[in-house]
Design a protein around this motif. Structure first.
Motif, PDB file in Angstrom:
ATOM      1  N   ARG A   1      24.747 -25.501  11.959  1.00 47.18           N
ATOM      2  CA  ARG A   1      24.302 -26.558  11.054  1.00 47.18           C
ATOM      3  C   ARG A   1      24.754 -26.189   9.646  1.00 47.18           C
ATOM      4  O   ARG A   1      24.964 -24.997   9.338  1.00 47.18           O
ATOM      5  CB  ARG A   1      22.788 -26.716  11.102  1.00 47.18           C
ATOM      6  CG  ARG A   1      22.031 -25.514  10.574  1.00 47.18           C
ATOM      7  CD  ARG A   1      20.537 -25.661  10.741  1.00 47.18           C
ATOM      8  NE  ARG A   1      19.851 -24.416  10.424  1.00 47.18           N
ATOM      9  CZ  ARG A   1      18.731 -24.020  11.014  1.00 47.18           C
ATOM     10  NH1 ARG A   1      18.173 -24.784  11.957  1.00 47.18           N
ATOM     11  NH2 ARG A   1      18.166 -22.893  10.668  1.00 47.18           N
ATOM     12  N   PRO A   2      24.877 -27.165   8.772  1.00 41.47           N
ATOM     13  CA  PRO A   2      25.241 -26.852   7.388  1.00 41.47           C
ATOM     14  C   PRO A   2      24.205 -25.943   6.746  1.00 41.47           C
ATOM     15  O   PRO A   2      22.997 -26.155   6.900  1.00 41.47           O
ATOM     16  CB  PRO A   2      25.280 -28.221   6.713  1.00 41.47           C
ATOM     17  CG  PRO A   2      25.517 -29.186   7.820  1.00 41.47           C
ATOM     18  CD  PRO A   2      24.801 -28.617   9.005  1.00 41.47           C
TER      19      PRO A   2
ATOM     20  N   ARG B   1      24.053 -20.447  12.095  1.00 40.02           N
ATOM     21  CA  ARG B   1      23.685 -20.652  13.485  1.00 40.02           C
ATOM     22  C   ARG B   1      22.345 -21.369  13.606  1.00 40.02           C
ATOM     23  O   ARG B   1      21.418 -21.114  12.844  1.00 40.02           O
ATOM     24  CB  ARG B   1      23.572 -19.308  14.213  1.00 40.02           C
ATOM     25  CG  ARG B   1      24.881 -18.720  14.732  1.00 40.02           C
ATOM     26  CD  ARG B   1      25.588 -19.639  15.708  1.00 40.02           C
ATOM     27  NE  ARG B   1      24.753 -20.152  16.766  1.00 40.02           N
ATOM     28  CZ  ARG B   1      24.657 -19.587  17.966  1.00 40.02           C
ATOM     29  NH1 ARG B   1      25.341 -18.496  18.234  1.00 40.02           N
ATOM     30  NH2 ARG B   1      23.894 -20.110  18.886  1.00 40.02           N
ATOM     31  N   THR B   2      22.265 -22.269  14.571  1.00 34.32           N
ATOM     32  CA  THR B   2      20.972 -22.825  14.963  1.00 34.32           C
ATOM     33  C   THR B   2      20.325 -21.869  15.960  1.00 34.32           C
ATOM     34  O   THR B   2      20.993 -21.010  16.538  1.00 34.32           O
ATOM     35  CB  THR B   2      21.139 -24.209  15.608  1.00 34.32           C
ATOM     36  OG1 THR B   2      21.977 -24.087  16.770  1.00 34.32           O
ATOM     37  CG2 THR B   2      21.760 -25.200  14.641  1.00 34.32           C
TER      38      THR B   2
ATOM     39  N   ALA C   1      18.636 -29.804  15.980  1.00 31.56           N
ATOM     40  CA  ALA C   1      18.369 -28.708  16.911  1.00 31.56           C
ATOM     41  C   ALA C   1      16.984 -28.122  16.670  1.00 31.56           C
ATOM     42  O   ALA C   1      16.265 -27.772  17.615  1.00 31.56           O
ATOM     43  CB  ALA C   1      19.442 -27.632  16.767  1.00 31.56           C
ATOM     44  N   ALA C   2      16.584 -28.019  15.409  1.00 32.23           N
ATOM     45  CA  ALA C   2      15.262 -27.470  15.075  1.00 32.23           C
ATOM     46  C   ALA C   2      14.151 -28.364  15.622  1.00 32.23           C
ATOM     47  O   ALA C   2      13.143 -27.876  16.157  1.00 32.23           O
ATOM     48  CB  ALA C   2      15.126 -27.309  13.562  1.00 32.23           C
ATOM     49  N   GLU C   3      14.328 -29.688  15.512  1.00 31.13           N
ATOM     50  CA  GLU C   3      13.327 -30.620  16.036  1.00 31.13           C
ATOM     51  C   GLU C   3      13.263 -30.535  17.557  1.00 31.13           C
ATOM     52  O   GLU C   3      12.176 -30.588  18.146  1.00 31.13           O
ATOM     53  CB  GLU C   3      13.659 -32.048  15.597  1.00 31.13           C
ATOM     54  CG  GLU C   3      13.456 -32.296  14.111  1.00 31.13           C
ATOM     55  CD  GLU C   3      13.916 -33.689  13.694  1.00 31.13           C
ATOM     56  OE1 GLU C   3      14.483 -34.410  14.534  1.00 31.13           O
ATOM     57  OE2 GLU C   3      13.726 -34.036  12.518  1.00 31.13           O
TER      58      GLU C   3
ATOM     59  N   LEU D   1      17.921 -22.370  24.677  1.00 22.41           N
ATOM     60  CA  LEU D   1      17.874 -21.902  26.055  1.00 22.41           C
ATOM     61  C   LEU D   1      17.538 -20.414  26.123  1.00 22.41           C
ATOM     62  O   LEU D   1      16.739 -19.970  26.957  1.00 22.41           O
ATOM     63  CB  LEU D   1      19.220 -22.191  26.732  1.00 22.41           C
ATOM     64  CG  LEU D   1      19.259 -22.174  28.260  1.00 22.41           C
ATOM     65  CD1 LEU D   1      18.185 -23.071  28.847  1.00 22.41           C
ATOM     66  CD2 LEU D   1      20.626 -22.602  28.758  1.00 22.41           C
ATOM     67  N   LYS D   2      18.136 -19.633  25.245  1.00 20.41           N
ATOM     68  CA  LYS D   2      17.848 -18.196  25.221  1.00 20.41           C
ATOM     69  C   LYS D   2      16.394 -17.945  24.819  1.00 20.41           C
ATOM     70  O   LYS D   2      15.718 -17.073  25.380  1.00 20.41           O
ATOM     71  CB  LYS D   2      18.787 -17.492  24.251  1.00 20.41           C
ATOM     72  CG  LYS D   2      18.670 -15.982  24.286  1.00 20.41           C
ATOM     73  CD  LYS D   2      19.717 -15.331  23.395  1.00 20.41           C
ATOM     74  CE  LYS D   2      19.620 -13.803  23.470  1.00 20.41           C
ATOM     75  NZ  LYS D   2      20.626 -13.145  22.623  1.00 20.41           N
ATOM     76  N   THR D   3      15.906 -18.723  23.865  1.00 21.17           N
ATOM     77  CA  THR D   3      14.510 -18.597  23.442  1.00 21.17           C
ATOM     78  C   THR D   3      13.559 -18.872  24.599  1.00 21.17           C
ATOM     79  O   THR D   3      12.579 -18.146  24.809  1.00 21.17           O
ATOM     80  CB  THR D   3      14.216 -19.568  22.281  1.00 21.17           C
ATOM     81  OG1 THR D   3      15.069 -19.258  21.181  1.00 21.17           O
ATOM     82  CG2 THR D   3      12.767 -19.475  21.835  1.00 21.17           C
TER      83      THR D   3
END
Length: 404
Positions: A281-282, A303-304, A254-256, A308-310
């Motif tokens: 995520r872990p 939480r990741t 998700a970060a990538e 979409l909100k960003t």
């Protein structure tokens, strides 16, 4: 393709023999074809073969000016409606990606403003080499279009990806390109599409993910490109071929995906976020495989970032489209998401529907707009649905513009 001016740049590899057939088929289709060769290409096939097939002079020496009234490589760069490099070796791809102009082909390619298509052909291990991949990604970013090589038996004896695409297929793609109307609705627009799942690593052998196949997102990217857009596809791990005419950015986590989308967001006109991004995520990623122990175990999650909100919070004129994959009260949840994340549209689907959901080739969705419009779509193939969704959004945007 009738009377279109096509420059075929031929570089050195055993697949040069296919380029002879390509030139022949383009000429038979009514195109005006000229050929330029590198010195290495002439080791495999003589210029005479291409001269016969194209019925034009063949160019290979920057300093051999056949017409003293023009500079040949500049004249050819300006002349072409389309330039195709076939076969394209790892060498020519590397030179072009780094702005090197040391022969007539590279000099002409740097001087042209025409579309340039690149059809690679090389050993499978060369094609998978990190430096070649890096150069291809750079050229994608620079706006070059690639015709993916096919898989099969290679001249070197290996079996794998690296064969020059068949001339018939290349001619078909070129014909489709010139068959498109000039006033495509997304011409001059940049569309960013996200697709597939993300994977959040637990340890080197395990991860958290979901069942997204990426089919809807890939169909949307393909449809956007067909409607004339510069299309960027940010994709999680999927087993799907890259759509034609699309720049593919592969990510895992998700970060990538967030980083990739944000890097493309500033000058985007439309962003369609169809990826199924992991919400958690872990909290800790283990560098070694976690060993099985007696009894139960638990993994702490965090939480990741909500991509979409960003994007909704930093929107500056982009049309932002989200997806809501739900299992109950889909429309209600979709409306809340539309408002809470500052979206312009949201595409809602109930993943429990037998005609839709993850992995299916069909989908049934409802499009909700920020202005309160509700447009249901019956079950249909995702490729057909993708085109209808984009066309509907464009029509709604046009209606809103006229109303204002």
């Amino acid at each position: 393709m009738l009377n279109k001016k096509i420059l075929v740049c031929v570089t050195g590899g055993i697949a040069v023999y296919k380029a002879v057939a390509l030139v022949s088929k383009l000429a038979q289709a009514g195109a005006e074809v000229k050929v330029m060769m590198t010195a290495s290409a002439m080791e495999f096939v003589t210029p005479l073969s291409f001269q016969v097939m194209s019925r034009n002079d063949v160019y290979y020496d920057t300093f051999d000016e056949k017409d003293s009234s023009v500079i040949a490589h500049i004249d050819l760069a300006d002349w072409a409606d389309l330039i195709i490099v076939a076969p394209a070796t790892a060498n020519i791809i590397g030179k072009l990606a780094n702005g090197i102009a040391d022969n007539m082909v590279t000099t002409t390619l740097l001087a042209t403003t025409a579309e340039v298509w690149i059809a690679p052909a090389m050993n499978v291990h060369m094609y998978e080499n990190k430096s070649v991949i890096r150069n291809i990604e750079q050229l994608h970013e620079d706006g070059y279009r690639f015709i993916e090589p096919s898989e099969g038996f290679l001249a070197c004896g290996y079996v794998g990806k690296g064969r020059l695409e068949e001339p018939e297929k290349i001619v078909q793609l070129i014909n489709e390109r010139f068959s498109q109307p000039e006033d495509l609705p997304l011409s001059g627009k940049k569309v960013v599409v996200t697709a597939g799942p993300t994977r959040e690593r637990i340890d080197p052998v395990r991860y958290i993910s979901n069942f997204s196949s990426g089919k809807m997102g890939y169909s949307l990217a393909e449809a956007a490109a067909a409607l004339g857009a510069e299309t960027i596809l940010v994709s999680g791990p999927v087993d799907l071929p890259k759509p034609d005419g699309v720049q593919l950015i592969k990510v895992e986590s998700a970060a990538e995906m967030l980083d990739a989308v944000v890097s493309q967001y500033g000058d985007a006109d439309f962003v369609v976020k169809s990826a199924a991004v992991a919400d958690y995520r872990p909290k800790e990623q283990h560098s070694q495989k976690m060993k099985k122990k007696d009894g139960d175990s638990s993994i702490a999650l965090e939480r990741t970032t909500d991509i979409l909100k960003t994007l909704g919070e930093s929107k500056e004129g982009q049309i932002l489209v989200g997806f809501a994959a739900e299992t109950n009260d889909a429309i209600e949840y979709g409306r809340k998401k539309l408002s809470n994340k500052n979206l312009d549209y949201i595409i809602v689907n109930d993943v429990t529907d037998p005609d839709g959901g993850f992995g299916s080739d069909t989908n049934v969705v409802t499009l909700l707009s920020r202005k309160g419009k509700t447009v249901p779509f019956k079950a249909m193939h995702k490729k057909e649905l993708a085109k209808l969704l984009l066309q509907t959004i464009l029509e709604l945007e046009s209606d809103d513009s006229n109303d204002s």
